[in-house]
Design a protein around this motif. Structure first.
Motif, PDB file in Angstrom:
ATOM      1  N   LYS A  84       0.828  -1.201   0.000  1.00  0.00           N
ATOM      2  CA  LYS A  84       0.000   0.000   0.000  1.00  0.00           C
ATOM      3  C   LYS A  84       0.867   1.258   0.000  1.00  0.00           C
ATOM      4  O   LYS A  84       2.015   1.232   0.427  1.00  0.00           O
ATOM      5  CB  LYS A  84      -0.919   0.009   1.222  1.00  0.00           C
ATOM      6  N   LYS A  85       0.255   2.341  -0.472  1.00  0.00           N
ATOM      7  CA  LYS A  85       0.941   3.623  -0.466  1.00  0.00           C
ATOM      8  C   LYS A  85       1.284   4.010   0.962  1.00  0.00           C
ATOM      9  O   LYS A  85       0.493   3.809   1.892  1.00  0.00           O
ATOM     10  CB  LYS A  85       0.060   4.687  -1.109  1.00  0.00           C
ATOM     11  N   ALA A  86       2.474   4.563   1.170  1.00  0.00           N
ATOM     12  CA  ALA A  86       2.932   4.940   2.505  1.00  0.00           C
ATOM     13  C   ALA A  86       3.299   6.409   2.540  1.00  0.00           C
ATOM     14  O   ALA A  86       3.634   7.015   1.515  1.00  0.00           O
ATOM     15  CB  ALA A  86       4.138   4.095   2.913  1.00  0.00           C
ATOM     16  N   ALA A  87       3.242   6.989   3.760  1.00  0.00           N
ATOM     17  CA  ALA A  87       3.588   8.395   3.935  1.00  0.00           C
ATOM     18  C   ALA A  87       4.954   8.577   4.576  1.00  0.00           C
ATOM     19  O   ALA A  87       5.549   9.641   4.503  1.00  0.00           O
ATOM     20  CB  ALA A  87       2.524   9.083   4.792  1.00  0.00           C
ATOM     21  N   GLY A  88       5.454   7.510   5.205  1.00  0.00           N
ATOM     22  CA  GLY A  88       6.758   7.591   5.855  1.00  0.00           C
ATOM     23  C   GLY A  88       6.691   7.627   7.359  1.00  0.00           C
ATOM     24  O   GLY A  88       7.669   7.318   8.047  1.00  0.00           O
ATOM     25  N   MET A  89       5.526   7.994   7.920  1.00  0.00           N
ATOM     26  CA  MET A  89       5.397   8.112   9.368  1.00  0.00           C
ATOM     27  C   MET A  89       4.943   6.800  10.015  1.00  0.00           C
ATOM     28  O   MET A  89       4.859   6.709  11.238  1.00  0.00           O
ATOM     29  CB  MET A  89       4.402   9.215   9.722  1.00  0.00           C
ATOM     30  N   GLU A  90       4.667   5.787   9.198  1.00  0.00           N
ATOM     31  CA  GLU A  90       4.185   4.519   9.728  1.00  0.00           C
ATOM     32  C   GLU A  90       5.239   3.838  10.609  1.00  0.00           C
ATOM     33  O   GLU A  90       6.427   3.842  10.286  1.00  0.00           O
ATOM     34  CB  GLU A  90       3.800   3.570   8.582  1.00  0.00           C
ATOM     35  N   LYS A  91       4.804   3.259  11.713  1.00  0.00           N
ATOM     36  CA  LYS A  91       5.701   2.499  12.583  1.00  0.00           C
ATOM     37  C   LYS A  91       5.796   1.071  12.053  1.00  0.00           C
ATOM     38  O   LYS A  91       4.779   0.411  11.836  1.00  0.00           O
ATOM     39  CB  LYS A  91       5.175   2.487  14.020  1.00  0.00           C
ATOM     40  N   LEU A  92       7.016   0.613  11.868  1.00  0.00           N
ATOM     41  CA  LEU A  92       7.227  -0.716  11.316  1.00  0.00           C
ATOM     42  C   LEU A  92       7.047  -1.792  12.380  1.00  0.00           C
ATOM     43  O   LEU A  92       7.365  -1.594  13.556  1.00  0.00           O
ATOM     44  CB  LEU A  92       8.632  -0.827  10.730  1.00  0.00           C
ATOM     45  N   ALA A  93       6.539  -2.943  11.937  1.00  0.00           N
ATOM     46  CA  ALA A  93       6.369  -4.103  12.813  1.00  0.00           C
ATOM     47  C   ALA A  93       7.007  -5.309  12.145  1.00  0.00           C
ATOM     48  O   ALA A  93       7.145  -5.362  10.916  1.00  0.00           O
ATOM     49  CB  ALA A  93       4.881  -4.360  13.083  1.00  0.00           C
ATOM     50  N   ALA A  94       7.421  -6.271  12.968  1.00  0.00           N
ATOM     51  CA  ALA A  94       8.004  -7.496  12.416  1.00  0.00           C
ATOM     52  C   ALA A  94       6.994  -8.154  11.483  1.00  0.00           C
ATOM     53  O   ALA A  94       5.812  -8.274  11.806  1.00  0.00           O
ATOM     54  CB  ALA A  94       8.372  -8.453  13.546  1.00  0.00           C
ATOM     55  N   GLY A  95       7.457  -8.553  10.307  1.00  0.00           N
ATOM     56  CA  GLY A  95       6.568  -9.164   9.322  1.00  0.00           C
ATOM     57  C   GLY A  95       6.121  -8.215   8.233  1.00  0.00           C
ATOM     58  O   GLY A  95       5.630  -8.658   7.185  1.00  0.00           O
ATOM     59  N   ASP A  96       6.295  -6.905   8.457  1.00  0.00           N
ATOM     60  CA  ASP A  96       5.973  -5.938   7.400  1.00  0.00           C
ATOM     61  C   ASP A  96       6.910  -6.161   6.207  1.00  0.00           C
ATOM     62  O   ASP A  96       8.037  -6.623   6.362  1.00  0.00           O
ATOM     63  CB  ASP A  96       6.149  -4.504   7.902  1.00  0.00           C
ATOM     64  N   VAL A  97       6.409  -5.792   5.028  1.00  0.00           N
ATOM     65  CA  VAL A  97       7.197  -5.931   3.808  1.00  0.00           C
ATOM     66  C   VAL A  97       7.295  -4.584   3.104  1.00  0.00           C
ATOM     67  O   VAL A  97       6.273  -3.949   2.816  1.00  0.00           O
ATOM     68  CB  VAL A  97       6.583  -6.972   2.845  1.00  0.00           C
ATOM     69  N   VAL A  98       8.511  -4.144   2.866  1.00  0.00           N
ATOM     70  CA  VAL A  98       8.758  -2.905   2.131  1.00  0.00           C
ATOM     71  C   VAL A  98       9.247  -3.285   0.737  1.00  0.00           C
ATOM     72  O   VAL A  98      10.185  -4.075   0.600  1.00  0.00           O
ATOM     73  CB  VAL A  98       9.824  -2.042   2.836  1.00  0.00           C
ATOM     74  N   LYS A  99       8.585  -2.745  -0.275  1.00  0.00           N
ATOM     75  CA  LYS A  99       9.001  -3.019  -1.646  1.00  0.00           C
ATOM     76  C   LYS A  99       9.537  -1.747  -2.281  1.00  0.00           C
ATOM     77  O   LYS A  99       8.919  -0.678  -2.180  1.00  0.00           O
ATOM     78  CB  LYS A  99       7.833  -3.568  -2.472  1.00  0.00           C
ATOM     79  N   LEU A 100      10.705  -1.890  -2.903  1.00  0.00           N
ATOM     80  CA  LEU A 100      11.350  -0.776  -3.576  1.00  0.00           C
ATOM     81  C   LEU A 100      11.318  -1.043  -5.079  1.00  0.00           C
ATOM     82  O   LEU A 100      12.035  -1.917  -5.573  1.00  0.00           O
ATOM     83  CB  LEU A 100      12.793  -0.627  -3.108  1.00  0.00           C
ATOM     84  N   PHE A 101      10.471  -0.320  -5.779  1.00  0.00           N
ATOM     85  CA  PHE A 101      10.393  -0.467  -7.242  1.00  0.00           C
ATOM     86  C   PHE A 101      11.413   0.489  -7.863  1.00  0.00           C
ATOM     87  O   PHE A 101      11.068   1.472  -8.524  1.00  0.00           O
ATOM     88  CB  PHE A 101       8.971  -0.174  -7.727  1.00  0.00           C
TER      89      PHE A 101
END
Length: 344
Positions: free
Chosen positions: A45-62
């Motif tokens: 999903k679209k992110a703003a940058g202020m989201e707190k990360l949790a174990a299991g989250d996935v960040v994709k860099l296109f």
């Protein structure tokens, strides 16, 4: 496209902070632009940058691999030197004296003549040694420690040995930093001082730092720029050497300012032996000649955590202790202080 799975090491930090550590050469504006265009997404999903990360989250860099490598500082021709640089650094590594380790923190007994943190870009400090140690322990280079860099929660002078706490995860680093900052733990040091001390005492004063000379002065009156300090000490044994009395002290650092113990003890006439900055010159010369001592004999010996609600449950009432260096033990023996029972 590159996919990053967030582990417990990095949970708790903001997405933009994580990206800045993962790609330290990129300008901050780049991350926000890529998130707006959905070239960087969090859990699809679209992110703003202020989201707190949790174990299991996935960040994709296109993003192109070359772009990612460039912003990580390993672009182009630099890649061919990575192996060589790594080989060079391995020659400088030391085996850490690890007192305690779990998934969030690492407690290390720092030796004398090691910086806690870099003072210059070419320095190798305890932070680098901890980073190398953790890198050697990880199972998968692409999964662990990508955005997080280990950090220490307390510092010691280069020539002070003893306990330093480091964060292995964001959670561990943040929680231990808070405990040190809010004094939710007790810090005890061992040192040998000039003179005979027979009673427990609590002393206070005001410390002023001279930034130009990296020294501090102690006064009994408040002045501009001064900080109130409190130090407690308890004698653990006395000895004599060349017609002079010396005392082994257990020091409780109630407050925590740079050079506090060294300057505070000097101000009451009991400087630490081996201290060329705050000690007596004649005493320094004696111990340098007889024992080869070239630094203050001060050791960060014990950390006691309380049971306050801010202390993580798994660390409540926990005590960490660091064994004395051989040099310290040899000098105790040389001046006639029996160290078998002092650690009580």
């Amino acid at each position: 496209m590159r996919e990053i799975s967030i582990t417990s090491v990095d949970e708790g930090q903001r997405l933009d902070k994580y990206l800045a550590k993962f790609m330290p050469e990129a300008p901050k504006s780049f991350f926000y632009k890529m998130m707006r265009k959905k070239n960087i997404v969090l859990n699809g999903k679209k992110a703003a940058g202020m989201e707190k990360l949790a174990a299991g989250d996935v960040v994709k860099l296109f993003l192109a691999d070359d772009t990612i490598d460039k912003f990580r500082g390993i672009a182009g021709a630099e890649k061919q030197y990575i192996s060589k640089a790594d080989t060079t650094s391995k020659k400088q590594r030391v085996k850490l004296d690890i007192i305690f380790e779990d998934e969030d923190i690492l407690v290390v007994n720092k030796p004398v003549d090691m910086l806690s943190q870099k003072a210059d870009k070419n320095d190798i400090s305890l932070v680098e040694h901890i980073t190398w140690y953790l890198e050697s322990q990880k199972d998968n280079e692409d999964k662990e420690f990508q955005g997080f860099k280990p950090g220490i929660c307390n510092r010691l002078d280069r020539n002070t040995s003893g306990l330093i706490v480091a964060g292995k995860s964001i959670k561990g680093l943040q929680s231990m930093n808070e405990l040190f900052r809010e004094r939710k733990l007790k810090k005890y040091y061992l040192c040998i001082v000039k003179g005979k001390i027979t009673k427990f005492k609590r002393i206070d004063g005001y410390l002023t730092k001279n930034e130009n000379h990296n020294t501090v002065t102690i006064s009994d009156k408040m002045s501009e720029g001064a900080h109130r300090i409190i130090t407690e000490y308890e004698p653990l044994g006395q000895g004599m050497f060349q017609d002079g009395y010396y005392t082994l002290l257990k020091v409780h650092l109630v407050t925590g300012k740079s050079h506090q113990i060294r300057a505070h003890l000097k101000s009451i006439g009991h400087p630490i032996i081996g201290d060329s900055k705050y000690g007596y010159k004649d005493v320094y010369k004696i111990f340098r000649k007889e024992f080869g001592l070239r630094h203050q004999l001060l050791h960060a010996w014990r950390l006691k955590l309380g049971n306050d609600e801010k202390v993580p449950e798994k660390y409540r009432d926990k005590v960490f202790e660091a064994a004395l260096p051989d040099e310290f033990l040899n000098i105790l023996k040389g001046i006639g202080i029996d160290n078998r029972d002092f650690c009580k």
